[in-house]
Scaffold this motif. Structure first.
Motif, mmCIF file in Angstrom:
data_model
loop_
_atom_site.group_PDB
_atom_site.id
_atom_site.type_symbol
_atom_site.label_atom_id
_atom_site.label_comp_id
_atom_site.label_asym_id
_atom_site.label_seq_id
_atom_site.Cartn_x
_atom_site.Cartn_y
_atom_site.Cartn_z
ATOM 1 N N LEU A 66 9.237 10.071 12.822
ATOM 2 C CA LEU A 66 9.038 10.633 11.177
ATOM 3 C C LEU A 66 8.055 10.897 10.041
ATOM 4 N N LEU A 67 7.533 9.350 10.233
ATOM 5 C CA LEU A 67 6.351 9.127 9.004
ATOM 6 C C LEU A 67 5.288 10.037 9.999
ATOM 7 N N TRP A 68 5.491 10.093 11.437
ATOM 8 C CA TRP A 68 3.692 11.561 11.532
ATOM 9 C C TRP A 68 4.757 12.308 11.478
ATOM 10 N N GLN A 69 5.606 12.361 11.237
ATOM 11 C CA GLN A 69 6.127 14.190 11.491
ATOM 12 C C GLN A 69 5.329 14.757 10.144
ATOM 13 N N TYR A 70 5.849 14.628 8.994
ATOM 14 C CA TYR A 70 5.977 14.925 7.869
ATOM 15 C C TYR A 70 4.077 14.386 6.536
ATOM 16 N N ASP A 71 3.410 13.804 7.724
ATOM 17 C CA ASP A 71 2.224 13.366 6.998
ATOM 18 C C ASP A 71 2.600 12.631 5.951
ATOM 19 N N ILE A 72 3.267 11.201 6.722
ATOM 20 C CA ILE A 72 3.246 10.848 5.358
ATOM 21 C C ILE A 72 2.415 9.103 6.232
#
Length: 147
Positions: A66-72
């Protein structure tokens, strides 16, 4: 691309340390209540309370995705996949190969596979949470590599 691959491989390798650490200090520590049924079969269920640790690591992996998916966090995918790959390896080696929760890989008899089984057997000779040994999964003391 190469850096992501390096992060994936590093994460997979680091997970062996995390498995050892969490097994020794968490599972045989304050969360023994979840791990105890893995050492003492005091139930008839195929599932164990110990299986909850799978969910904990899965949540960490999903969090990284999720951190990757939302460009975090750019390396979230590589780390999440490294954790996932180790979890799959753990499932195959620990649950299927060693404990035979599914009747597969019964005839594996390489030097490495015998050593993995020996080390894990030594871990399970202790039914209590103290005096344990061999807390890792893929790595073990070299003395178990005897022929």
């Amino acid at each position: 691309m190469w850096l992501h691959l390096l992060v994936f491989i590093t994460t997979f390798c680091f997970m062996e340390f995390m498995a050892w650490f969490s097994h020794k200090y968490i599972m045989h520590g304050f969360l023994w209540v979840l791990h105890e049924d893995h050492h003492k079969k005091d139930h008839d269920s195929w599932f164990e309370r110990n299986d909850a640790f799978f969910i904990i690591y899965a949540l960490v992996s999903i969090g990284c995705f999720l951190l990757w998916q939302y460009d975090i966090f750019i390396y979230g995918l590589a780390i999440g996949l490294g954790i996932l790959a180790y979890g799959i390896a753990y499932f195959f080696v620990h649950d299927i190969f060693i404990h035979q929760r599914f009747k597969l890989f019964r005839n594996a008899n390489s030097r490495y596979s015998r050593a993995v089984r020996r080390a894990h057997k030594m871990h399970h000779k202790h039914t209590g949470k103290e005096h344990g040994e061999c807390f890792g999964m893929l790595l073990f003391p070299l003395k178990y590599l005897k022929n």
